[in-house]
Write a protein that holds these residues in place. Sequence first.
Motif: not given
Length: 111
Positions: A50-51, A53-55, A64, A68, A90-91, A93-94, A103
């Motif tokens: 989970y941590h 994961w990145t777009m 994507q 998630y 986190l979301l 940030k991603k 953002k």
Amino acid sequence: VCCCILLSALSNDLFNVYCSYNESNDIWESLILKYIVEDMVRQQFIIGNYHLWTMIEYKDIKVQINEYHKLFNDLKAKNITLPDEFVYELLIKKLLESWANYKRQLKHKHK
């Protein structure tokens, strides 16, 4: 008797590990410890996925988001709860750099 019952319920691989045990309590405690540790490792793996994961810019956004959601549902399925603040941050940030304005809006809206 209990020792034999426990051993008979084990798979061949586990039987080979525990057949040398003389006390059923020793087998039981060892099995509990084994599966508690395995569960902790599994939880760490799920949280790590989970941590990490990145777009990706070139990848379809719907795909994507589905990834998630799957990762988030994996957390829920294992009764892993993360602080809401952590999840939100986190979301945000991603999100992709091309979403910089969005953002910023989310960060200000969230505060």
